[in-house]
Design a protein around this motif. Structure first.
Motif, PDB file in Angstrom:
ATOM      1  N   ASN A 166      33.373  31.739  36.643  1.00 38.34           N
ATOM      2  CA  ASN A 166      32.774  31.392  35.354  1.00 38.34           C
ATOM      3  C   ASN A 166      31.430  32.115  35.245  1.00 38.34           C
ATOM      4  O   ASN A 166      30.368  31.507  35.336  1.00 38.34           O
ATOM      5  CB  ASN A 166      32.588  29.878  35.222  1.00 38.34           C
ATOM      6  N   ALA A 167      31.525  33.449  35.050  1.00 37.84           N
ATOM      7  CA  ALA A 167      30.315  34.266  35.008  1.00 37.84           C
ATOM      8  C   ALA A 167      29.885  34.570  33.575  1.00 37.84           C
ATOM      9  O   ALA A 167      29.100  35.504  33.347  1.00 37.84           O
ATOM     10  CB  ALA A 167      30.552  35.568  35.769  1.00 37.84           C
ATOM     11  N   CYS A 168      30.348  33.793  32.631  1.00 32.05           N
ATOM     12  CA  CYS A 168      30.010  34.019  31.219  1.00 32.05           C
ATOM     13  C   CYS A 168      28.487  33.996  31.039  1.00 32.05           C
ATOM     14  O   CYS A 168      27.798  33.117  31.558  1.00 32.05           O
ATOM     15  CB  CYS A 168      30.650  32.941  30.351  1.00 32.05           C
ATOM     16  N   GLY A 169      27.980  34.982  30.317  1.00 32.32           N
ATOM     17  CA  GLY A 169      26.558  35.057  30.042  1.00 32.32           C
ATOM     18  C   GLY A 169      25.727  35.638  31.167  1.00 32.32           C
ATOM     19  O   GLY A 169      24.519  35.830  31.001  1.00 32.32           O
ATOM     20  N   MET A 170      26.356  35.927  32.310  1.00 33.44           N
ATOM     21  CA  MET A 170      25.622  36.476  33.445  1.00 33.44           C
ATOM     22  C   MET A 170      25.496  37.999  33.323  1.00 33.44           C
ATOM     23  O   MET A 170      26.197  38.647  32.559  1.00 33.44           O
ATOM     24  CB  MET A 170      26.338  36.118  34.759  1.00 33.44           C
ATOM     25  N   ARG A 171      24.584  38.562  34.119  1.00 34.88           N
ATOM     26  CA  ARG A 171      24.378  40.012  34.167  1.00 34.88           C
ATOM     27  C   ARG A 171      25.000  40.520  35.469  1.00 34.88           C
ATOM     28  O   ARG A 171      24.529  40.195  36.558  1.00 34.88           O
ATOM     29  CB  ARG A 171      22.885  40.336  34.137  1.00 34.88           C
ATOM     30  N   GLU A 185      35.578  43.394  33.213  1.00 36.98           N
ATOM     31  CA  GLU A 185      35.850  43.514  31.775  1.00 36.98           C
ATOM     32  C   GLU A 185      36.817  42.419  31.333  1.00 36.98           C
ATOM     33  O   GLU A 185      36.635  41.798  30.272  1.00 36.98           O
ATOM     34  CB  GLU A 185      36.416  44.894  31.454  1.00 36.98           C
ATOM     35  N   ALA A 186      37.844  42.164  32.137  1.00 37.56           N
ATOM     36  CA  ALA A 186      38.811  41.121  31.803  1.00 37.56           C
ATOM     37  C   ALA A 186      38.165  39.739  31.807  1.00 37.56           C
ATOM     38  O   ALA A 186      38.442  38.891  30.950  1.00 37.56           O
ATOM     39  CB  ALA A 186      39.980  41.158  32.784  1.00 37.56           C
ATOM     40  N   ARG A 187      37.272  39.499  32.756  1.00 37.29           N
ATOM     41  CA  ARG A 187      36.587  38.211  32.822  1.00 37.29           C
ATOM     42  C   ARG A 187      35.682  38.021  31.597  1.00 37.29           C
ATOM     43  O   ARG A 187      35.577  36.924  31.041  1.00 37.29           O
ATOM     44  CB  ARG A 187      35.770  38.107  34.113  1.00 37.29           C
ATOM     45  N   SER A 188      35.026  39.095  31.169  1.00 39.32           N
ATOM     46  CA  SER A 188      34.162  39.014  29.994  1.00 39.32           C
ATOM     47  C   SER A 188      34.976  38.720  28.736  1.00 39.32           C
ATOM     48  O   SER A 188      34.578  37.902  27.896  1.00 39.32           O
ATOM     49  CB  SER A 188      33.379  40.316  29.826  1.00 39.32           C
ATOM     50  N   GLU A 189      36.128  39.387  28.615  1.00 40.19           N
ATOM     51  CA  GLU A 189      36.997  39.137  27.465  1.00 40.19           C
ATOM     52  C   GLU A 189      37.471  37.691  27.435  1.00 40.19           C
ATOM     53  O   GLU A 189      37.548  37.068  26.359  1.00 40.19           O
ATOM     54  CB  GLU A 189      38.190  40.084  27.504  1.00 40.19           C
ATOM     55  N   ALA A 190      37.766  37.132  28.598  1.00 42.51           N
ATOM     56  CA  ALA A 190      38.193  35.740  28.674  1.00 42.51           C
ATOM     57  C   ALA A 190      37.070  34.804  28.245  1.00 42.51           C
ATOM     58  O   ALA A 190      37.319  33.769  27.604  1.00 42.51           O
ATOM     59  CB  ALA A 190      38.646  35.411  30.098  1.00 42.51           C
ATOM     60  N   CYS A 191      35.840  35.160  28.582  1.00 43.86           N
ATOM     61  CA  CYS A 191      34.689  34.356  28.153  1.00 43.86           C
ATOM     62  C   CYS A 191      34.615  34.309  26.632  1.00 43.86           C
ATOM     63  O   CYS A 191      34.443  33.229  26.032  1.00 43.86           O
ATOM     64  CB  CYS A 191      33.395  34.951  28.706  1.00 43.86           C
ATOM     65  N   VAL A 192      34.729  35.456  26.000  1.00 49.04           N
ATOM     66  CA  VAL A 192      34.641  35.541  24.541  1.00 49.04           C
ATOM     67  C   VAL A 192      35.778  34.753  23.892  1.00 49.04           C
ATOM     68  O   VAL A 192      35.569  34.016  22.918  1.00 49.04           O
ATOM     69  CB  VAL A 192      34.667  37.012  24.090  1.00 49.04           C
ATOM     70  N   ALA A 194      37.203  32.236  25.000  1.00 50.43           N
ATOM     71  CA  ALA A 194      36.961  30.796  25.208  1.00 50.43           C
ATOM     72  C   ALA A 194      35.743  30.305  24.436  1.00 50.43           C
ATOM     73  O   ALA A 194      35.354  29.136  24.549  1.00 50.43           O
ATOM     74  CB  ALA A 194      36.784  30.510  26.692  1.00 50.43           C
ATOM     75  N   GLY A 195      35.138  31.203  23.655  1.00 50.08           N
ATOM     76  CA  GLY A 195      33.981  30.813  22.872  1.00 50.08           C
ATOM     77  C   GLY A 195      32.683  30.829  23.636  1.00 50.08           C
ATOM     78  O   GLY A 195      31.663  30.300  23.155  1.00 50.08           O
ATOM     79  N   GLU A 196      32.677  31.449  24.812  1.00 47.55           N
ATOM     80  CA  GLU A 196      31.473  31.544  25.644  1.00 47.55           C
ATOM     81  C   GLU A 196      30.813  32.917  25.435  1.00 47.55           C
ATOM     82  O   GLU A 196      31.386  33.823  24.833  1.00 47.55           O
ATOM     83  CB  GLU A 196      31.840  31.357  27.115  1.00 47.55           C
ATOM     84  N   ASP A 197      29.604  33.052  25.975  1.00 46.24           N
ATOM     85  CA  ASP A 197      28.919  34.339  25.909  1.00 46.24           C
ATOM     86  C   ASP A 197      29.627  35.373  26.780  1.00 46.24           C
ATOM     87  O   ASP A 197      30.116  35.047  27.872  1.00 46.24           O
ATOM     88  CB  ASP A 197      27.473  34.204  26.391  1.00 46.24           C
ATOM     89  N   ALA A 198      29.679  36.594  26.291  1.00 50.16           N
ATOM     90  CA  ALA A 198      30.258  37.679  27.083  1.00 50.16           C
ATOM     91  C   ALA A 198      29.400  37.935  28.315  1.00 50.16           C
ATOM     92  O   ALA A 198      28.210  37.602  28.349  1.00 50.16           O
ATOM     93  CB  ALA A 198      30.352  38.945  26.249  1.00 50.16           C
ATOM     94  N   ILE A 199      30.006  38.521  29.336  1.00 47.59           N
ATOM     95  CA  ILE A 199      29.251  38.952  30.508  1.00 47.59           C
ATOM     96  C   ILE A 199      28.524  40.246  30.150  1.00 47.59           C
ATOM     97  O   ILE A 199      29.107  41.148  29.542  1.00 47.59           O
ATOM     98  CB  ILE A 199      30.192  39.189  31.708  1.00 47.59           C
ATOM     99  N   THR A 200      27.265  40.343  30.502  1.00 45.05           N
ATOM    100  CA  THR A 200      26.527  41.594  30.324  1.00 45.05           C
ATOM    101  C   THR A 200      26.840  42.471  31.514  1.00 45.05           C
ATOM    102  O   THR A 200      26.438  42.181  32.645  1.00 45.05           O
ATOM    103  CB  THR A 200      25.012  41.339  30.240  1.00 45.05           C
ATOM    104  N   ILE A 201      27.604  43.534  31.271  1.00 49.68           N
ATOM    105  CA  ILE A 201      28.092  44.394  32.353  1.00 49.68           C
ATOM    106  C   ILE A 201      27.309  45.700  32.374  1.00 49.68           C
ATOM    107  O   ILE A 201      27.253  46.408  31.366  1.00 49.68           O
ATOM    108  CB  ILE A 201      29.594  44.696  32.175  1.00 49.68           C
TER     109      ILE A 201
END
Length: 304
Positions: A166-171, A185-192, A194-201
């Protein structure tokens, strides 16, 4: 978890950037510190029966050109001379090629150009800690020889409380065009979704640069192959970085060969089986401290 053999004494982080530390300790030079050389590669004798498996044009040349991204210690990295490529992946393939009576010509290049280079004939083989994937096997033949999973790491104490699941919103820092790039990238897409902040990659040309941003606090965490993550912890010094969670998605590394040159791929696989059988393989892995990645046999385009 494999403990990696140190190649030099720790550097003072205040004197050099972490990327510089990793580069210098990997190549065993600089800083005036006491140094320990990379493990000496074992001598290998040619196996005439195996050598007969090599395609005629390659056998006549007597050598193979190998594309490598030489900044991923301890798998592959440059020595102090800036030219010689070292690492456990290098020693393994050199030993296998020795069984075939072939010399290795290691040619450092960008990671994302190696598959293209093998496909176009610029390189006979590619070797750069390539995780075998279905997509890659559609482009080239891949010979399995080692296994490694993904390991996350952060500053000691995990001050940003990063959770890989659950790294949503993390850098998060990652080397570009790797399986870890696809993973994050896949984890960030899953965050979005789910309505969470994207991961800053933040993506980097090599892993030492990504690691530096975690140590400096620019990014919260990074992920890489287990041997490389362990090497980062070792070389940055005690109390600087720590693992987050457990290794996951262990998969084989593969040597790349042209899609239409299965003959060469099969010869390389047979040579790896030979060094597995005679103990050279486990000797190399043991010297580098990565015996946890041992495979019982090599295979061309294995089922995943």
């Amino acid at each position: 978890m494999a403990l990696l053999k140190p190649h030099s004494a720790p550097f003072a982080l205040g004197a050099l950037s972490v990327a510089g530390v990793l580069a210098l300790t990997a190549c065993g030079g600089g800083g005036g510190s006491s140094e320990e050389a990379a493990p000496e590669a074992p001598a290998v004798e040619v196996d005439e029966e195996l050598a007969a498996l090599v395609p005629a044009d390659v056998a006549e040349a007597g050598s193979v050109r190998i594309g490598v991204e030489a900044s991923y210690p301890p798998g592959e990295y440059l020595d102090a001379d800036g030219e010689t490529v070292l690492g456990f992946n290098v020693d393994l393939l050199n030993a296998a090629l020795g069984k075939l009576g072939l010399e290795a010509e290691w040619e450092p290049t960008a990671f994302d150009s190696i598959i293209i280079g093998v496909d176009t004939g610029t390189y006979d083989l590619g070797s750069s800690s390539f995780t075998i994937t279905e997509e890659r096997m559609e482009q080239v033949n891949m010979v399995s020889y080692f296994s490694s999973g993904t390991q996350w790491f952060a500053q000691t104490g995990n001050p940003q409380d990063v959770d890989p699941d659950n790294a949503c919103g993390m850098r998060i820092a990652v080397q570009s065009d790797t399986t870890h790039d696809v993973d994050i990238e896949a984890r960030s897409e899953a965050c979005v979704e789910a309505g969470e902040d994207a991961i800053t990659i933040q993506k980097f040309e090599n892993q030492p640069l990504a690691t530096e941003t975690v140590v400096s606090g620019v990014n919260d965490a990074s992920l890489a192959d287990m041997p490389t993550s362990a090497y980062a912890l070792e070389q940055t010094g005690e109390g600087v970085l720590e693992f987050i969670g457990e290794q996951y998605d262990a998969a084989p590394y593969g040597i790349l060969a042209h899609k239409e040159n299965e003959e060469l791929a099969e010869a390389v696989a047979a040579a790896f089986d030979a060094i597995i059988e005679d103990g050279t393989y486990t000797e190399i892995l043991g010297e580098w401290g990565v015996e946890a990645g041992v495979l019982e046999s090599a295979e061309v385009n294995p089922e995943l």
